[in-house]
Write a protein that holds these residues in place. Structure first.
Motif, PDB file in Angstrom:
ATOM      1  N   LEU A  40       2.080  14.296  -1.290  1.00 18.31           N
ATOM      2  CA  LEU A  40       1.455  14.020   0.007  1.00 18.31           C
ATOM      3  C   LEU A  40       1.235  12.523   0.196  1.00 18.31           C
ATOM      4  N   PRO A  41       1.162  12.048   1.434  1.00 19.62           N
ATOM      5  CA  PRO A  41       0.994  10.609   1.684  1.00 19.62           C
ATOM      6  C   PRO A  41      -0.262  10.045   1.023  1.00 19.62           C
ATOM      7  N   GLY A  42      -0.156   8.835   0.502  1.00 19.33           N
ATOM      8  CA  GLY A  42      -1.318   8.148  -0.055  1.00 19.33           C
ATOM      9  C   GLY A  42      -2.259   7.734   1.066  1.00 19.33           C
ATOM     10  N   TYR A  43      -3.545   7.644   0.755  1.00 18.41           N
ATOM     11  CA  TYR A  43      -4.524   7.306   1.795  1.00 18.41           C
ATOM     12  C   TYR A  43      -5.368   6.108   1.347  1.00 18.41           C
ATOM     13  N   GLY A  44      -6.115   5.563   2.300  1.00 20.50           N
ATOM     14  CA  GLY A  44      -7.097   4.530   1.957  1.00 20.50           C
ATOM     15  C   GLY A  44      -6.557   3.121   1.814  1.00 20.50           C
ATOM     16  N   TYR A  45      -5.326   2.876   2.290  1.00 20.46           N
ATOM     17  CA  TYR A  45      -4.782   1.521   2.180  1.00 20.46           C
ATOM     18  C   TYR A  45      -5.148   0.720   3.418  1.00 20.46           C
TER      19      TYR A  45
END
Length: 197
Positions: free
Chosen positions: A76-81
């Motif tokens: 799943l796509p990474g988050y928090g960038y």
């Protein structure tokens, strides 16, 4: 569980693009730069199955990998960038929500956190989201090679308290670099599964 075969199948942004063969799925999620791609490569013994990017926030799609011709690992796509726009982050959130809401094939979610750091607000939110949708979750603390044993124990306690883990929920510490914790993680992921070994 021994992984003998793995192949990339498809990248998706919406449910109509997901595989339709009804094989069970195990998803991996975590903030950008937590080591998700490296972990999937380690689990599958494939150095380049998942592209490892030096640029956080690069995974913007839901990627499906067929394992042992039997089940899927879902990246799943990474988050928090922070450098990704709010509108882009919102798109990723909707994409992940669509997947979590509409995917009965999903058996378990591995939530990756950095073992050196306190889980972020986004990590806490994601943990709550996974539980809200009724999935089992495995907490994977990455980069264990960066800490000594005492630091690891201390930080595991911090992770457990911050996420407010249930007593039975375990934390699996792994190092993709040194290939430690891989067997333990596979055991945890496939515990209670009906997949033939």
């Amino acid at each position: 569980m021994e992984i003998k075969q793995s192949e990339f199948i498809i990248s998706a942004v919406k449910p109509s693009q997901y595989p339709t063969d009804n094989r069970v799925e195990y998803a991996f999620v975590g903030r950008s730069n937590v080591g998700k791609s490296s972990l999937i490569n380690s689990l599958t013994n494939r150095r380049k199955l998942v592209k490892v990017s030096g640029t956080p926030g690069k995974t913007r799609l839901i990627n499906f990998f067929l394992i042992n011709d039997s089940f899927y690992f879902v990246d799943l796509p990474g988050y928090g960038y922070a450098k990704v726009s709010k509108s882009e982050q919102s798109k990723w959130g909707l994409m992940m929500e669509d997947y979590l809401v509409r995917r009965p094939q999903l058996q378990k979610v591995a939530l990756l956190v950095d073992c050196r750091r306190k889980p972020t607000e986004d990590d806490v939110l994601m943990y709550g989201w996974i539980k809200h949708f009724g999935y089992e979750v495995v907490i994977v603390a990455t980069k264990k090679d960066k800490l000594n044993r005492a630091e690891l124990v201390k930080n595991n306690k911090l992770i457990r308290e911050t996420l407010e883990l249930d007593a039975e929920e375990e934390i699996v510490n792994i190092s993709s670099l040194k290939k430690t914790g891989i067997v333990e993680l596979l055991t945890s992921i496939f515990k209670d599964s009906h997949i033939d070994e």
